[in-house]
Motif scaffolding. Structure first.
Motif, PDB file in Angstrom:
ATOM      1  N   LEU A  75       3.685   5.189 -12.287  1.00 23.52           N
ATOM      2  CA  LEU A  75       2.278   4.842 -12.151  1.00 23.52           C
ATOM      3  C   LEU A  75       2.008   3.388 -12.517  1.00 23.52           C
ATOM      4  CD1 LEU A  75      -0.204   6.276 -11.261  1.00 23.52           C
ATOM      5  CD2 LEU A  75      -0.685   6.881 -13.601  1.00 23.52           C
ATOM      6  N   VAL A 122       2.209   1.784  -3.343  1.00 19.81           N
ATOM      7  CA  VAL A 122       1.223   2.333  -4.269  1.00 19.81           C
ATOM      8  C   VAL A 122       1.146   3.848  -4.128  1.00 19.81           C
ATOM      9  CG1 VAL A 122      -1.218   2.433  -4.823  1.00 19.81           C
ATOM     10  CG2 VAL A 122      -0.155   0.251  -4.419  1.00 19.81           C
ATOM     11  N   VAL A 123       1.060   4.343  -2.888  1.00 15.60           N
ATOM     12  CA  VAL A 123       0.841   5.788  -2.735  1.00 15.60           C
ATOM     13  C   VAL A 123       2.137   6.574  -2.857  1.00 15.60           C
ATOM     14  CG1 VAL A 123      -1.196   5.479  -1.314  1.00 15.60           C
ATOM     15  CG2 VAL A 123       1.006   5.765  -0.224  1.00 15.60           C
ATOM     16  N   GLY A 166       5.111   5.515  -4.655  1.00 15.14           N
ATOM     17  CA  GLY A 166       5.949   5.277  -5.826  1.00 15.14           C
ATOM     18  C   GLY A 166       5.755   6.338  -6.897  1.00 15.14           C
ATOM     19  N   ARG A 167       6.777   6.515  -7.720  1.00 14.38           N
ATOM     20  CA  ARG A 167       6.704   7.542  -8.755  1.00 14.38           C
ATOM     21  C   ARG A 167       6.163   6.998 -10.066  1.00 14.38           C
ATOM     22  NH1 ARG A 167       9.716  12.033  -7.399  1.00 14.38           N
ATOM     23  NH2 ARG A 167       9.631  12.769  -9.522  1.00 14.38           N
ATOM     24  N   PHE A 209      -0.561  -2.368  -6.534  1.00 14.74           N
ATOM     25  CA  PHE A 209      -1.968  -2.403  -6.125  1.00 14.74           C
ATOM     26  C   PHE A 209      -2.536  -3.815  -6.298  1.00 14.74           C
ATOM     27  CE2 PHE A 209      -6.516  -1.473  -7.147  1.00 14.74           C
ATOM     28  CZ  PHE A 209      -6.856  -1.033  -5.894  1.00 14.74           C
ATOM     29  N   GLN A 259       5.177  13.831  -8.243  1.00 15.05           N
ATOM     30  CA  GLN A 259       3.925  13.086  -8.145  1.00 15.05           C
ATOM     31  C   GLN A 259       3.044  13.559  -7.002  1.00 15.05           C
ATOM     32  OE1 GLN A 259       2.425  10.634  -9.926  1.00 15.05           O
ATOM     33  NE2 GLN A 259       3.945  10.879 -11.520  1.00 15.05           N
ATOM     34  N   THR A 260       3.555  14.480  -6.186  1.00 16.36           N
ATOM     35  CA  THR A 260       2.752  14.923  -5.045  1.00 16.36           C
ATOM     36  C   THR A 260       2.547  16.428  -5.131  1.00 16.36           C
ATOM     37  OG1 THR A 260       4.787  15.045  -3.783  1.00 16.36           O
ATOM     38  CG2 THR A 260       3.436  13.101  -3.471  1.00 16.36           C
ATOM     39  N   ASN A 294       2.899   1.396  -9.636  1.00 15.06           N
ATOM     40  CA  ASN A 294       1.883   1.612  -8.605  1.00 15.06           C
ATOM     41  C   ASN A 294       0.735   0.632  -8.779  1.00 15.06           C
ATOM     42  OD1 ASN A 294       3.305   3.734  -7.646  1.00 15.06           O
ATOM     43  ND2 ASN A 294       1.964   5.308  -8.446  1.00 15.06           N
ATOM     44  N   ALA A 336       0.836  -1.205   0.000  1.00  8.66           N
ATOM     45  CA  ALA A 336       0.000   0.000   0.000  1.00  8.66           C
ATOM     46  C   ALA A 336       0.871   1.255   0.000  1.00  8.66           C
ATOM     47  CB  ALA A 336      -0.934  -0.003   1.211  1.00  8.66           C
ATOM     48  N   VAL A 337       1.960   1.233   0.804  1.00  8.56           N
ATOM     49  CA  VAL A 337       2.880   2.378   0.818  1.00  8.56           C
ATOM     50  C   VAL A 337       3.536   2.531  -0.550  1.00  8.56           C
ATOM     51  CG1 VAL A 337       5.025   3.232   1.806  1.00  8.56           C
ATOM     52  CG2 VAL A 337       3.260   2.334   3.293  1.00  8.56           C
TER      53      VAL A 337
END
Lengths: 102, 168
Positions: free
Chosen positions: B30, B24-25, B27-28, B37, B89-90, B33, B21-22
């Motif tokens: 996609l 997924v949120v 990672g750079r 998932f 990504q953030t 990700n 889960a970490v």
């Protein structure tokens, strides 16, 4: 038998990981992924309560199945909306999709 | 299953699910990700098996790991660009998001570990599928029918939304 509180703790931690992703990510599809993580954390709670709280009644599992069904519908509609927005503004970055603001 | 094996499986699955889960949120990439998932969804199915919810676990594998992951992969293939892996990504709320999510997690864990939950008696049914089918068609008939309408509406809505302009 693993205590119920461990399952609930795990569900809460997964929910918060998904919450961070939904708040901080810029890519709309990544936000969709984060919301799915939150829904899965909630599902662990439902199944855990069903198993420990009332093992002979499977209402919690029925709830979890409803959540899975609604989550699949949400992913389909969400992706369709993201594709439609991508055709209009040529990006899936939610910071740049601001044509409803002035 | 002996309690020791169940405990070991819980720890292993818990580490895998939180770790993926970490990934997924945070990672750079996609594409990665979404692959993480998929791993995450399978570990959740493992928890459902551990909780003796075999039907829900199979639905989780079929619907999520089979359907939703493939749909999301199509989504990124239709929308991502070459430059996407180099951009940030953030957003600028990242710090606040991290703090508030960590605070919520601390609060929830503190509450959950100090609360006494009622425990029911009796053994879980050996096969859950028949009982779930009965519940769907008796106690939960209205939501069951409503969700079929919802799925139809989502199907039509997704088609209309994703179709785009008519070729002239």
């Amino acid at each position: 038998m693993i205590p119920l509180a461990y399952y609930l703790t795990l569900g809460a931690v997964l929910f918060c990981v998904g919450l961070y992703g939904a708040l901080a990510r810029r890519n709309a599809i990544a936000i969709l992924l984060s919301i799915e993580i939150m829904l899965n954390g909630a599902n662990i709670n439902l199944i855990g309560f069903s198993r420990v709280g009332a093992p002979t009644v499977l209402s919690g599992q029925v709830f979890a199945l409803f959540v899975i069904g609604v989550a699949a519908a949400e992913a389909a509609v969400g992706l369709a909306l993201i594709l439609a927005a991508y055709r209009h503004v040529n990006t899936v970055d939610v910071d740049e999709i601001n044509i409803l603001k002035w | 299953m002996t309690p020791e094996i169940a405990r070991v499986m819980f720890v292993v699955l818990g580490a895998m699910s939180v770790g993926s889960a970490v990934a997924v949120v945070a990672g750079r990439n996609l594409f990665r990700n979404i692959l993480f998932f998929g791993v995450f969804l399978l570990t959740i199915a493992g928890f459902f098996f551990l909780l003796e919810a075999d039907f829900v676990a199979l639905v989780q594998i079929f619907v999520y790991a089979g359907g939703v992951v493939v749909m999301l992969l199509f989504g990124i293939m239709l929308t991502s660009r070459i430059t996407d892996q180099t951009v940030r990504q953030t957003n600028e709320q990242q710090g606040f998001a991290l703090v508030s999510a960590a605070l919520l997690a601390a609060l929830l864990v503190a509450v959950l570990l100090t609360t006494q939950f009622p425990e029911g008696s009796g053994a879980a049914p050996a096969t859950t599928t028949a009982l779930i089918g009965k519940l769907f068609l008796t106690d939960y008939l209205l939501p069951f029918e409503l969700i079929s309408v919802l799925l139809l509406a989502a199907l039509v809505g997704a088609l209309v939304g994703a179709r785009g302009d008519e070729p002239k």
